[in-house]
Design a protein around this motif. Structure first.
Motif, PDB file in Angstrom:
ATOM      1  N   UNK A  29      10.112  24.438   9.498  1.00  0.00           N
ATOM      2  CA  UNK A  29      11.365  23.733   9.818  1.00  0.00           C
ATOM      3  C   UNK A  29      11.106  22.247  10.115  1.00  0.00           C
ATOM      4  N   UNK A  30      11.652  21.751  11.239  1.00  0.00           N
ATOM      5  CA  UNK A  30      11.502  20.317  11.535  1.00  0.00           C
ATOM      6  C   UNK A  30      10.032  19.935  11.690  1.00  0.00           C
ATOM      7  N   UNK A  31       9.193  20.918  12.013  1.00  0.00           N
ATOM      8  CA  UNK A  31       7.770  20.644  12.186  1.00  0.00           C
ATOM      9  C   UNK A  31       6.952  20.975  10.954  1.00  0.00           C
ATOM     10  N   UNK A  32       7.632  21.200   9.822  1.00  0.00           N
ATOM     11  CA  UNK A  32       6.937  21.601   8.597  1.00  0.00           C
ATOM     12  C   UNK A  32       5.930  20.551   8.138  1.00  0.00           C
ATOM     13  N   UNK A  33       4.848  21.030   7.519  1.00  0.00           N
ATOM     14  CA  UNK A  33       3.836  20.087   7.031  1.00  0.00           C
ATOM     15  C   UNK A  33       4.130  19.745   5.579  1.00  0.00           C
ATOM     16  N   UNK A  34       4.079  18.466   5.288  1.00  0.00           N
ATOM     17  CA  UNK A  34       4.280  17.937   3.937  1.00  0.00           C
ATOM     18  C   UNK A  34       3.242  18.539   2.983  1.00  0.00           C
ATOM     19  N   UNK A  35       3.611  18.649   1.689  1.00  0.00           N
ATOM     20  CA  UNK A  35       2.663  19.151   0.683  1.00  0.00           C
ATOM     21  C   UNK A  35       1.736  18.046   0.220  1.00  0.00           C
ATOM     22  N   UNK A  36       2.131  16.796   0.500  1.00  0.00           N
ATOM     23  CA  UNK A  36       1.288  15.663   0.119  1.00  0.00           C
ATOM     24  C   UNK A  36       1.803  14.862  -1.066  1.00  0.00           C
ATOM     25  N   UNK A  37       2.935  15.284  -1.657  1.00  0.00           N
ATOM     26  CA  UNK A  37       3.382  14.636  -2.905  1.00  0.00           C
ATOM     27  C   UNK A  37       4.350  13.482  -2.686  1.00  0.00           C
ATOM     28  N   UNK A  38       5.074  13.508  -1.561  1.00  0.00           N
ATOM     29  CA  UNK A  38       6.173  12.558  -1.366  1.00  0.00           C
ATOM     30  C   UNK A  38       5.736  11.110  -1.280  1.00  0.00           C
ATOM     31  N   UNK A  39       6.724  10.222  -1.311  1.00  0.00           N
ATOM     32  CA  UNK A  39       6.439   8.795  -1.191  1.00  0.00           C
ATOM     33  C   UNK A  39       5.596   8.286  -2.346  1.00  0.00           C
ATOM     34  N   UNK A  40       5.766   8.907  -3.529  1.00  0.00           N
ATOM     35  CA  UNK A  40       5.042   8.548  -4.756  1.00  0.00           C
ATOM     36  C   UNK A  40       3.540   8.835  -4.674  1.00  0.00           C
ATOM     37  N   UNK A  44       2.372  11.642  -5.375  1.00  0.00           N
ATOM     38  CA  UNK A  44       2.180  12.512  -6.543  1.00  0.00           C
ATOM     39  C   UNK A  44       1.535  11.743  -7.699  1.00  0.00           C
ATOM     40  N   UNK A  45       1.824  10.436  -7.732  1.00  0.00           N
ATOM     41  CA  UNK A  45       1.444   9.660  -8.907  1.00  0.00           C
ATOM     42  C   UNK A  45       0.253   8.758  -8.662  1.00  0.00           C
ATOM     43  N   UNK A  52      10.634   1.984 -18.978  1.00  0.00           N
ATOM     44  CA  UNK A  52      10.816   2.077 -20.429  1.00  0.00           C
ATOM     45  C   UNK A  52      11.423   3.393 -20.873  1.00  0.00           C
ATOM     46  N   UNK A  53      11.009   4.485 -20.221  1.00  0.00           N
ATOM     47  CA  UNK A  53      11.453   5.787 -20.720  1.00  0.00           C
ATOM     48  C   UNK A  53      12.370   6.526 -19.768  1.00  0.00           C
ATOM     49  N   UNK A  54      12.626   5.952 -18.580  1.00  0.00           N
ATOM     50  CA  UNK A  54      13.514   6.615 -17.625  1.00  0.00           C
ATOM     51  C   UNK A  54      12.923   7.884 -17.039  1.00  0.00           C
ATOM     52  N   UNK A  55      11.579   7.991 -17.112  1.00  0.00           N
ATOM     53  CA  UNK A  55      10.929   9.196 -16.597  1.00  0.00           C
ATOM     54  C   UNK A  55       9.674   8.785 -15.852  1.00  0.00           C
ATOM     55  N   UNK A  56       9.288   9.553 -14.833  1.00  0.00           N
ATOM     56  CA  UNK A  56       8.102   9.191 -14.068  1.00  0.00           C
ATOM     57  C   UNK A  56       6.816   9.302 -14.873  1.00  0.00           C
ATOM     58  N   UNK A  57       6.853  10.096 -15.933  1.00  0.00           N
ATOM     59  CA  UNK A  57       5.669  10.198 -16.784  1.00  0.00           C
ATOM     60  C   UNK A  57       5.963   9.577 -18.148  1.00  0.00           C
TER      61      UNK A  57
END
Lengths: 257, 454
Positions: free
Chosen positions: A180-191, A193-194, B434-439
């Motif tokens: 719930x409110x104390x849940x741990x993030x998976x690590x992907x958010x805030x970009x 992931x990329x 360019x592609x409107x997608x994150x990848x």
């Protein structure tokens, strides 16, 4: 199964009840496409008329905005809003909590106001109104755990809808230590992931995977395609991918409708 | 008479120093950009009542919440006694309120005694948790040095204060039976009526008089010391928690602050101009925040409110997995940088006037300030890049500090004004643009449905 685009629906003169916002992961990522198909099937079985934007849909801009790139965010958001407003869209349902948050909370300021619903909320409504009927049994008494995504849970305060669905399936919901409110993030958010992680002791998804293994459930249910990727990778790193299944809520109920 | 004179001089001196320091903190907060706080007054007052006054968010962590409550309630009640000390100090009276309140006075001081004992217990528990038990959030590297000493000094101050109260009341209780004409009967105080005679019963009259005065002066000097010390310490939350909670941003948590200049620029690029769009003629200001002046007043108020408890850092997924990011450190850095700028502004030294403003040979102000440094000299890139925007820190703070907003403003500066940032984000931005997608994906967005329908 018929899944029209908004353009096709408009050309045919059909009114649709909802726009299904598929998102980048749901459109392109092989794992997330399974969620997209599962949710489309659920909508069809419940008799909900829906359409997608198809090639007219663009990323909502969430990762760009949170990375700090407001230009790219505004470019995508304003184009999406233009498209949505052209079709006169009123109600949007999405299976991605990041798309959900941006559409719901950030688009109104830019001129795009819609009723935005996360798919777990929508499925919950369908169950409550009786439009969607599921046969319990498949998960009856099975120990299942649930991972709160940050953007559905902590950010938008929705903890109950997904849990309610799990309970409707007669499953034995066993909460993770941090939930719930104390849940741990998976690590992907805030970009995240990329990009690669910043230097540290371990990856965040590994920390969460360890917590899931400690819980001992054979299934972990999530509500976000990025969480699902992260949790799956975390479990793989622990070599436990065959012991714990990572499922989206829609996939969990697809076999029972 | 001598005592009254010392009292007035001491209190006046402390008040003067404190006033100057509090005024500079106010000025440091006002260096920031104005925040819109016009909306939702009802919700704001509700937060003040429940979260600040009612300590609601403390109670997710029950053990420290209870001990903190002891100190908090004791602090509130002791103000009554402090008021009496001020009156007695000014007019040379003794226990001034007791003449008017009678039995209620006995009850009041008894309550303060019981609360003081509880606060004493809590103080020992806190010293134990911080120095012996070493609760992880209380021993993180950002607390090394002054912050750790600061925390302990306040706890020691608390010990002295309680000592003063009991010394004063205990000696007074015994004196009431020895010199009833000077020390009038105030009824039996809950604790000192028992331990006063037990501890001080055998002391001579002279010693008792000294002890009573010692307790009184100790109480007073610790309080005055506190008032002067607070603005130099992490402990300002006892005042600032209230305005901080009031000025909390009452918008959906998931809504980042919009940037209208960029929105309008993009609108004009895309040919989406409407009557409401104001063009700024291609002249774009610097975006995001590189220094304290670019943050909002609310962000800086947050930083001065932070008491370095570390509940945010204890739940930060990046920090938990060994990354450098600590939300608490972000708030401490903002405060320390604001302090630094404030000190330099006070010096009035012309070397801090930015080169471009020097020709006008004006006075040093926050607007023309440039010391060649920025918030980035305090917060590293690595820290802001590690944030997942999960909002755990925002949720965890008992006084509604938002460490996420400044992190995102720093990211905005880095990306928009410096065109820097993590290299891996560049392909993502390009793909989105360019592609409107994150990848970067050649396939069609609706390919999945074409497969499904065929």
């Amino acid at each position: 199964m018929q899944i029209p685009t908004m353009a096709e629906a408009a050309a045919a003169g059909t009114e649709v009840e909802i726009l299904f916002w598929v998102g980048c992961a749901g459109s392109f990522d092989a794992r997330a496409q399974r969620i997209t198909r599962a949710f489309s099937t659920i909508l069809t079985k419940a008799g909900v008329s829906f359409a997608i934007l198809g090639n007219e849909e663009m990323c909502t801009g969430d990762p760009a905005r949170r990375a700090g790139n407001e230009f790219v965010f505004q470019m995508l958001a304003l184009q999406n809003i233009n498209t949505l407003n052209t079709y006169g869209v009123k109600k949007v349902v999405t299976a991605c909590p990041h798309c959900f948050n941006t559409l719901k909370n950030e688009y109104p300021v830019l001129g795009g106001s819609y009723e935005v619903i996360h798919h777990t909320q929508f499925i919950n409504e369908l169950l409550a109104s009786g439009r969607l009927k599921i046969e319990g049994g498949a998960y009856k008494g099975k120990k299942i755990t649930y991972h709160d995504s940050c953007y559905l849970g902590r950010v938008n305060g929705e903890y109950e809808a997904p849990r309610n669905i799990i309970r409707t399936l007669d499953a034995d919901l066993s909460e993770l230590k941090r939930s719930r409110a104390g849940g741990l993030c998976c690590g992907a958010g805030g970009a995240q992931m990329f990009k690669e992680d910043e230097p540290g002791n371990k990856r965040i998804n590994l920390e969460r995977a360890e917590e899931i293994l400690e819980n001992g459930s054979a299934v972990v249910v999530a509500n976000c395609p990025f969480c699902i990727t992260m949790l799956t990778d975390g479990l793989k790193a622990k070599d436990k991918q065959d012991d714990v299944m990572v499922l989206d809520i829609s996939e969990m109920i697809i076999g029972t409708v | 008479m001598v005592q009254q004179l010392i009292f007035v001089l001491l209190a006046g001196f402390a008040g003067f120093i404190a006033f100057r320091k509090y005024r500079s903190i106010y000025r440091n907060i006002m260096m920031g950009k104005p925040s819109d706080v016009s909306s939702d007054g009802g919700k704001r007052w509700q937060n003040v009542f429940l979260v600040a006054f009612g300590q609601k968010k403390m109670f997710t962590n029950i053990i420290p919440a209870i001990f903190h409550l002891f100190i908090y309630v004791a602090f509130m009640f002791t103000q009554i006694e402090l008021l009496e000390i001020i009156v007695d100090g000014l007019f040379g009276s003794h226990r001034f309120f007791s003449h008017f309140l009678g039995g209620f006075y006995t009850f009041l001081i008894s309550t303060i005694e019981v609360l003081s004992l509880l606060a004493l217990v809590a103080t020992f528990v806190f010293l134990y948790r911080r120095n012996l038990l070493k609760v992880p959030r209380l021993v993180k590297p950002e607390l090394n040095g002054w912050p750790r000493l600061d925390a302990n000094l306040i706890l020691i101050g608390e010990l002295l204060l309680v000592t003063g109260i009991f010394c004063m009341n205990g000696a007074d209780t015994v004196l009431q039976s020895v010199q009833p004409e000077k020390y009038h009967d105030t009824g039996n105080f809950a604790l000192s009526s028992v331990f006063g005679p037990a501890f001080f019963g055998s002391f001579s009259e002279g010693t008792l008089v000294v002890l009573e005065r010692f307790g009184w002066w100790l109480h007073l000097t610790v309080v005055l010391g506190f008032i002067v010390y607070l603005p130099f310490s992490k402990h300002l939350h006892i005042f600032l928690a209230f305005p901080n909670v009031y000025f909390n941003r009452e918008e959906p948590r998931g809504r980042m602050e919009n940037m209208p200049e960029i929105m309008n620029e993009v609108k004009s690029m895309l040919g989406l101009m409407d009557a409401s769009t104001e063009s700024n003629g291609g002249e774009l200001p610097e975006f995001g925040a590189k220094d304290v002046m670019d943050l909002s007043r609310k962000n800086i108020l947050n930083a001065y409110t932070c008491t370095e408890c570390g509940r945010c850092t204890a739940v930060c997924p990046a920090n938990l997995t060994g990354k450098k990011l600590s939300p608490r450190k972000i708030m401490m850095d903002i405060r320390d940088r604001a302090d630094e700028i404030g000190r330099n502004l006070e010096s009035g030294d012309a070397k801090y006037i930015s080169a471009s403003a020097k020709e006008n040979a004006g006075k040093l102000t926050a607007a023309n300030y440039d010391d060649g440094k920025s918030l980035f000299d305090y917060v590293s890139r690595e820290e802001i890049h590690a944030c997942t925007t999960c909002n755990a820190c925002v949720e965890a703070c008992p006084v509604m500090i938002d460490p996420l907003e400044p992190i995102l403003k720093l990211r905005r500066y880095e990306i928009l004004s410096e065109s820097a940032g993590p290299a891996e984000w560049v392909p993502m931005f390009t793909a989105m643009e360019n592609g409107g997608c994150v990848w970067q994906i050649p396939a069609e967005r609706e390919a999945w449905r074409n497969e499904m329908m065929s």
